[in-house]
Design an enzyme around this catalytic site. Structure first.
Site, PDB file in Angstrom:
ATOM      1  N   ARG A  91      -0.475  -9.585   6.126  1.00 21.17           N
ATOM      2  CA  ARG A  91      -0.788  -8.158   6.249  1.00 21.17           C
ATOM      3  C   ARG A  91      -1.240  -7.869   7.680  1.00 21.17           C
ATOM      4  O   ARG A  91      -1.877  -8.710   8.324  1.00 21.17           O
ATOM      5  CB  ARG A  91      -1.918  -7.765   5.284  1.00 21.17           C
ATOM      6  CG  ARG A  91      -1.500  -7.670   3.838  1.00 21.17           C
ATOM      7  CD  ARG A  91      -0.537  -6.522   3.566  1.00 21.17           C
ATOM      8  NE  ARG A  91      -0.142  -6.425   2.163  1.00 21.17           N
ATOM      9  CZ  ARG A  91       0.998  -6.904   1.661  1.00 21.17           C
ATOM     10  NH1 ARG A  91       1.862  -7.524   2.435  1.00 21.17           N
ATOM     11  NH2 ARG A  91       1.277  -6.741   0.381  1.00 21.17           N
TER      12      ARG A  91
ATOM     13  N   HIS B 231       8.503  -5.470   8.142  1.00 19.20           N
ATOM     14  CA  HIS B 231       8.008  -5.888   6.821  1.00 19.20           C
ATOM     15  C   HIS B 231       9.193  -6.269   5.915  1.00 19.20           C
ATOM     16  O   HIS B 231       9.393  -5.682   4.844  1.00 19.20           O
ATOM     17  CB  HIS B 231       7.163  -4.777   6.179  1.00 19.20           C
ATOM     18  CG  HIS B 231       6.258  -5.296   5.095  1.00 19.20           C
ATOM     19  ND1 HIS B 231       5.002  -4.801   4.865  1.00 19.20           N
ATOM     20  CD2 HIS B 231       6.425  -6.267   4.156  1.00 19.20           C
ATOM     21  CE1 HIS B 231       4.444  -5.443   3.844  1.00 19.20           C
ATOM     22  NE2 HIS B 231       5.290  -6.338   3.402  1.00 19.20           N
TER      23      HIS B 231
END
Ligand code: NDP
Ligand code: OXD
Length: 309
Positions: free
Chosen positions: A224, A272
């Site tokens: 993250r 991502h």
């Protein structure tokens, strides 16, 4: 009893299609167009509007559409009694291994750099790093991290892993807890972050962590964006202590157009994409949990709300 899909900024049509193809009679409702709030017992969720779950008095399960649950647990108004589950999927696990291996080899063989040289028609041969010379430091040895660590080991790398608790993994030396963190970091030529985002791990990729790595180390963050203190990374690359980074996740996604990471020659940015959940691959486990909930049986892949993963 109905399933609600609740997301922000995500194309949910593949999810609706996969659910309906698997179970044509299923009652799927999409937030905020819910016919009867009290009918919703199961939420399939990604990055929901914070506080939104409060409107569903009979909600019993909140299922993440991915492996991470930080987007759910960060909601201060999460219903106390709802169980939170996540995706565990072989395709997701395998894809994470191919991505991180590609990122590591790309760095070791300088492929991004050669692309830049190609633009200048520059025939310049550079030194490169061999597999046997590189130690991988894998932060997080859960479903994804443990598999990725073993894949790197099988590919000939020396691999160390770091987690909270000890375990046996093929070809991986395991370090645990804060006490062993510095010993783990001191050996990592390529540091890969596959930790969940929790209070303990937020900001863990910081100045102090980088200072413990060997000079010239490389960072791969596929966990993250909030794990990384961005200015500390820029400074560590600027001083030459770190060689660079491959970043797939960011504090703000999409990464803003003016962000310095976009144009940094030593930072590779991907959107991502390291490992993407395919609805068709995981609706089986989602529906299995929906059925279990109806039969009041225990659910699969439940996370600890207290631990945060
Ligand atoms: P798991 O929950 O299976 O594993 C988490 C691991 O982290 C465990 O080994 C755990 O240790 C360790 N850990 C947690 N807290 C600490 C701590 N404070 N100190 C040391 N170790 C700690 O997670 P997954 O492997 O399934 O996924 C990891 C993350 O990857 C997800 O949370 C998500 O954020 C990210 N992800 C990113 C994707 C992408 O495309 N970029 C795709 C999918 C996931 P222990 O085993 O001892 O409890
Ligand atoms: C996930 C992700 O958590 O895509 O599955 O990041």
């Amino acid at each position: 009893m109905s399933i609600m899909i609740i997301t922000q900024g995500k194309d949910i049509s593949p999810w609706v299609k996969a659910l309906q193809e698997t179970r044509p009679d299923l009652n799927v409702q999409v937030y905020p167009d819910i016919r009867d709030d009290s009918d919703i017992t199961f939420a399939l969720s990604w990055n929901h509007p914070l506080g939104a779950f409060q409107g569903f008095p009979n909600l019993k399960c909140i299922a993440s559409m991915g492996a991470g649950v930080d987007h759910i647990l960060k909601d201060p108004d999460l219903p106390e009694t709802a169980v939170v589950t996540r995706v565990v999927d072989e395709n997701l696990t395998r894809d994470m291994a191919t991505f991180t291996l590609a990122a590591a080899l790309n760095y070791m063989r300088g492929l991004t750099e050669y692309k830049a040289l190609q633009h200048r028609h520059a025939w310049e041969r550079r030194e490169y790093k061999r597999v046997g010379e590189v130690t991988i430091g894998m932060m997080g040895l859960g479903v994804l991290g443990a598999h990725v660590a073993e894949v790197f080991s099988r590919a000939g790398f020396r691999v160390n892993g770091w987690a909270r608790s000890a375990r046996l993994l093929d070809g991986v030396t395991v370090y645990t807890g804060q006490n062993e963190l510095n010993t783990f970091l001191a050996q990592a030529n390529i540091l890969i972050c596959l930790l969940p985002l929790t209070k303990e791990t937020a900001g863990i990729l910081n100045k102090a962590t980088f200072a413990r790595l060997p000079k010239g180390a490389y960072l791969i963050n596929v966990a993250r964006g909030e794990h990384l203190v961005e200015e500390d990374l820029l400074e560590a690359i600027e001083t030459g202590h770190l060689a660079g980074a491959s970043l797939d996740v960011f504090r703000e996604e999409p990464l803003p157009a003016a962000h310095p990471f976009w144009r940094h020659p030593n930072i590779d940015v991907t959107p991502h994409i390291a490992s993407v959940t395919h609805p068709a691959s995981v609706v089986g486990q989602i529906l299995e949990n929906y059925d279990r909930l109806r039969k009041e049986e225990s659910l699969l892949h439940v996370v600890s709300r207290q631990r945060g993963y």
